[in-house]
Design a protein around this motif. Structure first.
Motif, short mmCIF file in Angstrom:
data_model
loop_
_atom_site.label_atom_id
_atom_site.label_comp_id
_atom_site.label_asym_id
_atom_site.label_seq_id
_atom_site.Cartn_x
_atom_site.Cartn_y
_atom_site.Cartn_z
N UNK A 1 4.66 27.64 1.58
CA UNK A 1 4.78 26.72 2.73
C UNK A 1 5.80 25.62 2.46
N UNK A 2 5.85 25.14 1.21
CA UNK A 2 6.84 24.11 0.88
C UNK A 2 8.24 24.71 0.80
N UNK A 3 8.35 25.95 0.33
CA UNK A 3 9.65 26.60 0.25
C UNK A 3 10.22 26.86 1.64
N UNK A 4 9.34 27.16 2.58
CA UNK A 4 9.76 27.39 3.96
C UNK A 4 9.99 26.07 4.71
N UNK A 5 9.64 24.94 4.10
CA UNK A 5 9.78 23.59 4.65
C UNK A 5 8.90 23.35 5.86
N UNK A 6 7.78 24.10 5.97
CA UNK A 6 6.81 23.82 7.03
C UNK A 6 5.86 22.71 6.60
N UNK A 7 5.75 22.46 5.30
CA UNK A 7 4.98 21.32 4.80
C UNK A 7 5.89 20.45 3.94
N UNK A 8 5.56 19.16 3.90
CA UNK A 8 6.38 18.17 3.21
C UNK A 8 5.49 17.35 2.26
N UNK A 9 6.13 16.57 1.41
CA UNK A 9 5.40 15.62 0.57
C UNK A 9 6.00 14.25 0.82
N UNK B 1 0.86 -1.19 0.00
CA UNK B 1 0.00 0.00 0.00
C UNK B 1 0.89 1.23 0.00
N UNK B 2 0.72 2.11 -0.98
CA UNK B 2 1.50 3.34 -1.05
C UNK B 2 0.61 4.54 -0.75
N UNK B 3 1.05 5.33 0.21
CA UNK B 3 0.35 6.56 0.61
C UNK B 3 1.18 7.75 0.17
N UNK B 4 0.59 8.61 -0.65
CA UNK B 4 1.24 9.83 -1.14
C UNK B 4 0.46 11.00 -0.55
N UNK B 5 1.08 11.73 0.38
CA UNK B 5 0.33 12.77 1.09
C UNK B 5 1.21 13.95 1.47
N UNK B 6 0.60 15.12 1.56
CA UNK B 6 1.24 16.27 2.18
C UNK B 6 1.28 16.02 3.68
N UNK B 7 2.33 16.49 4.35
CA UNK B 7 2.43 16.34 5.80
C UNK B 7 3.05 17.57 6.42
N UNK B 8 2.92 17.67 7.74
CA UNK B 8 3.48 18.81 8.47
C UNK B 8 4.49 18.33 9.51
N UNK B 9 5.33 19.27 9.97
CA UNK B 9 6.38 18.94 10.92
C UNK B 9 5.85 18.76 12.34
N UNK B 10 4.69 19.34 12.63
CA UNK B 10 4.10 19.24 13.97
C UNK B 10 2.63 18.86 13.83
N UNK B 11 2.10 18.25 14.88
CA UNK B 11 0.70 17.79 14.85
C UNK B 11 -0.26 18.96 14.99
N UNK B 12 -1.33 18.93 14.19
CA UNK B 12 -2.36 19.97 14.22
C UNK B 12 -3.73 19.31 14.31
N UNK B 13 -4.69 20.08 14.82
CA UNK B 13 -6.06 19.59 14.88
C UNK B 13 -6.83 19.90 13.61
N UNK B 14 -6.46 20.99 12.93
CA UNK B 14 -7.20 21.40 11.75
C UNK B 14 -6.33 22.09 10.72
#
Length: 369
Positions: A344-352, A250-263
């Motif tokens: 957000x991706x340039x600042x590296x606060x979000x990832x792929x 199973x391959x999951x391709x998703x955006x992710x963040x460096x810290x946990x968020x509720x929304x």
């Protein structure tokens, strides 16, 4: 008003951003009510004031990059931001009765808009730019990378969860001889994908993942997990675990963040992806415990910056042919959305992330790159 302006300028003092400055990332204020709107409403007010024409910026992507690097988003907290978080905390905003909202609001805006903005294959997720020279090459490289990571072979039964306009479903059937089941929560996407794959062993359905049955040799989910919601992660992974055959991948391709968020960000939640939540590593992996084995985890987040800027270039170039069908407000919403996300991706606060999981697999797994 002067006090509100001074507060904004104080917040910007440790950044390269200036009000009415000469740099392309500087904010050019056209309406002084901008200051109070941002201080009162936070990210929602910042985005809405742009859409309303109260400020301009030559390079919004770089402006957002600098805001995030300075962590200004953490310094301006408003009741609007709090209300958004409380909604995600106390309600399951992605339950089965609400799962189709984002399809109606965003993905059903009209296929023509996305045909103009995306690559020729209508892949609405990050491309893989390692050896690519343009957007089409990057998206094809992404599809092939996924297929190779999954080890697709002729005759395999593949489930495409969140199939979009059918890009990967068609690719897996046409290039690898697989039989594919694709699902989406967008009526427009489903109809387009059905026509696209009509001569292939591909079945496309307007369906929620929680209603799926049968077993599949391989499962893929590309750019869909962002709509699942943290309250449903355990359900999501349990469902896919039960759908995957023993020995399957199973391959999951998703955006992710460096810290946990509720929304989600308040403005993106209101105007682009209602009820969306980006997972952290901790949130994502918790739902897989006791089920899958994590075989491989690849991050190519900077590639999303390039992908978004390519979408933006296509959108701007195509706007003259789109503006008869869409409002000026839609133009400013999409411009702000695409450039903000690039920032957000340039600042590296979000990832792929591309994560490969296995179920009861005995042999070694080696991921291609």
């Amino acid at each position: 008003m002067s006090n509100q302006k001074q507060l904004i300028e104080k917040l910007l003092a440790d950044t390269p951003i200036q009000i009415n400055g000469q740099n392309p990332w500087d904010i050019q204020v056209k309406d002084d009510s901008f200051y109070g709107q941002v201080l009162k409403e936070g990210s929602i007010g910042f985005g809405e004031s742009y859409v309303q024409g109260k400020w301009e910026c030559e390079q919004i992507d770089e402006l957002i990059t600098q805001i995030l690097l300075a962590e200004l988003d953490k310094k301006v907290r408003t009741k609007f931001d709090l209300l958004t978080k409380l909604q995600f905390l106390f309600f399951n905003l992605q339950n089965k009765t609400r799962a189709y909202i984002v399809g109606r609001q965003h993905y059903d805006l009209g296929n023509e808009l996305f045909e103009k903005m995306l690559d020729h294959g209508l892949n609405y997720s990050c491309g893989y730019w390692k050896n690519a020279k343009n957007l089409d090459e990057a998206q094809l490289a992404k599809l092939d990378l996924i297929a190779k990571k999954l080890g697709l072979e002729p005759g395999m039964k593949v489930l495409d969860v969140g199939c979009g306009w059918g890009g990967f479903s068609e690719f897996a059937a046409r290039q690898y001889g697989c039989t594919v089941k694709g699902i989406t929560i967008s009526k427009e996407q489903a109809e387009y994908a059905q026509k696209r794959c009509k001569d292939l062993p591909v079945e496309i359905s307007l369906k929620d993942y929680r209603d799926l049955q049968q077993h599949y040799d391989r499962i893929v989910s590309i750019g869909m997990f962002e709509h699942v919601g943290y309250k449903n992660y355990a359900t999501y992974f349990s469902k896919l675990y039960n759908l995957l055959a023993d020995g399957g991948l199973f391959l999951l391709h998703t955006i992710g963040t460096n810290t946990s968020h509720l929304g989600n960000d308040g403005w993106l939640n209101k105007y682009i992806f209602p009820n969306g939540v980006l997972p952290s590593i901790a949130q994502l992996i918790k739902g897989t415990e006791g089920k899958f084995v994590m075989e491989d985890w690849q991050n190519f987040g900077p590639d999303y910056d390039k992908t978004l800027m390519a979408w933006y270039a296509n959108f701007i170039q195509s706007w003259p042919s789109l503006k008869t069908k869409y409002s000026d407000e839609t133009f400013r919403i999409f411009k702000y959305y695409l450039l903000c996300c690039a920032g957000t991706f340039r600042a590296r606060t979000t990832q792929l992330w591309q994560v490969v999981f296995s179920k009861n697999r005995k042999q070694r797994y080696d991921a291609p790159r």
